[in-house]
Design a protein around this motif. Structure first.
Motif, PDB file in Angstrom:
ATOM      1  N   ARG A   1      -5.406  -5.392  -6.234  1.00 18.32           N
ATOM      2  CA  ARG A   1      -4.145  -5.735  -6.909  1.00 18.32           C
ATOM      3  C   ARG A   1      -3.212  -6.506  -5.977  1.00 18.32           C
TER       4      ARG A   1
ATOM      5  N   GLN B   1       0.819  -1.205   0.000  1.00 12.04           N
ATOM      6  CA  GLN B   1       0.000   0.000   0.000  1.00 12.04           C
ATOM      7  C   GLN B   1       0.855   1.258   0.000  1.00 12.04           C
TER       8      GLN B   1
ATOM      9  N   SER C   1      -3.317  -1.014  -5.009  1.00  7.56           N
ATOM     10  CA  SER C   1      -4.668  -1.111  -4.472  1.00  7.56           C
ATOM     11  C   SER C   1      -4.874  -2.473  -3.826  1.00  7.56           C
ATOM     12  N   LEU C   2      -5.919  -2.589  -2.985  1.00  7.27           N
ATOM     13  CA  LEU C   2      -6.165  -3.833  -2.282  1.00  7.27           C
ATOM     14  C   LEU C   2      -6.468  -4.989  -3.245  1.00  7.27           C
TER      15      LEU C   2
END
Length: 305
Positions: free
Chosen positions: A212, A204, A209-210
């Motif tokens: 990804r 992060q 992104s979460l």
């Protein structure tokens, strides 16, 4: 006196080492013997029966591959083999995908995680007989979903898959997915909880992104969990019997027969013990053909890692 004591100590040490070496073998030997007799011994007996002239009762007269030739000429056997693919592929794919999706959702530390986890796991606590019976009621046009929607005024709604020879096997898929998805979710969730939280923080910070992070880092690192899930689901697929019996008894006709039902029917209901033994050996070969490559790929990836 000191020499005598030293000898005693050496003798005691030797006896202790001998006990450490032999006691585990003595404790495990009954279990090993039972497994050799009641698992591998019965497999060998079944294999020989598949090469015999057995009909209603065991007959150990050797007949070569006559039972296998009879098996491969049986249309019901090929129907059950086709149904195994129609059942197994959707079942494994949906359980894996849906179980992973639910595990990722629960991994977000939501407030009701404990209750949701219990709800998702509850179907696995039921037997396949109970699951089949429950879904037989739910999918029955006269008393299940179709009747409920008709009572609500949606009279054009139709869901008659249970009595449709072309779609009845997918009713088995629905019931099996409902029961096994929660178990897959628990395995994936355990794998996700084993991932170091620092990986998320570092990714992060780098701007990932979460979704990804899960797609590129977390999910590829869970190869052993995927292997375990596939192993268990393949095992459930090949041995499925009681779920189908409770749901629609393999019908209409033989439209939702699976190899386990074929083996049982021809062995015990139609007096074709040799043919049933041949079909059971084909089930064993199917298990070996599926599991051995999976185990080889997993061991190879572990060595390379």
């Amino acid at each position: 006196m000191a020499v005598s004591l030293s000898r005693s100590e050496r003798r005691a040490s030797s006896l202790s080492a001998m006990a450490d070496r032999w006691i585990p073998k003595l404790v495990l030997s009954p279990s090993i013997l039972i497994s050799l007799v009641f698992v591998y011994g019965f497999i060998l007996v079944t294999g020989y029966l598949s090469l015999s002239t057995s009909r209603l009762m065991p007959n150990y007269t050797f007949a070569g591959f006559a039972r296998y030739e009879e098996l491969f000429q049986n249309d019901v056997f090929w129907t059950s083999a086709k149904n195994l693919a129609w059942f197994g592929i959707p079942f494994i794919v949906i359980c894996t995908a849906l179980g992973l999706f639910l595990a990722i959702l629960l991994d977000q530390k939501i407030r009701t995680e404990g209750a949701l986890r219990a709800i998702f796991l509850y179907p696995m606590a039921l037997s396949f007989i109970v699951t089949g019976t429950a879904w037989q009621w739910i999918l029955n046009p006269g008393m299940g979903l179709e009747k409920v929607f008709h009572d609500w005024g949606w009279v054009s709604f139709s869901f008659d898959w249970l009595g449709n020879p072309d779609k009845s096997i997918f009713c088995v898929v629905i019931a099996a997915v409902w029961q096994s998805t929660g178990f897959c979710m628990s395995l994936f969730l355990a794998g996700l909880r084993g991932v170091d939280s620092e990986i998320f923080k570092a990714a992060q910070v780098d701007g990932a992104s979460l979704p990804r992070i899960y797609r590129k880092i977390v999910i590829p690192s869970m190869r052993p969990v995927f292997f375990s899930v596939l192993l268990i689901l393949c095992h459930i697929t090949i041995k499925t019997f009681d779920l189908v019996i409770a749901l629609n008894a393999g019908g209409p006709g033989t439209s939702s027969y699976l190899p386990a039902i074929f083996m049982y029917t021809f062995s015990f209901n139609r007096g074709q013990l040799g043919l049933g033994a041949a079909s059971s050996m084909m089930m064993l070969l199917t298990v070996v053909a599926v599991l051995v490559p999976l185990m080889y790929m997993e061991s190879r990836s572990t060595r390379n890692a």
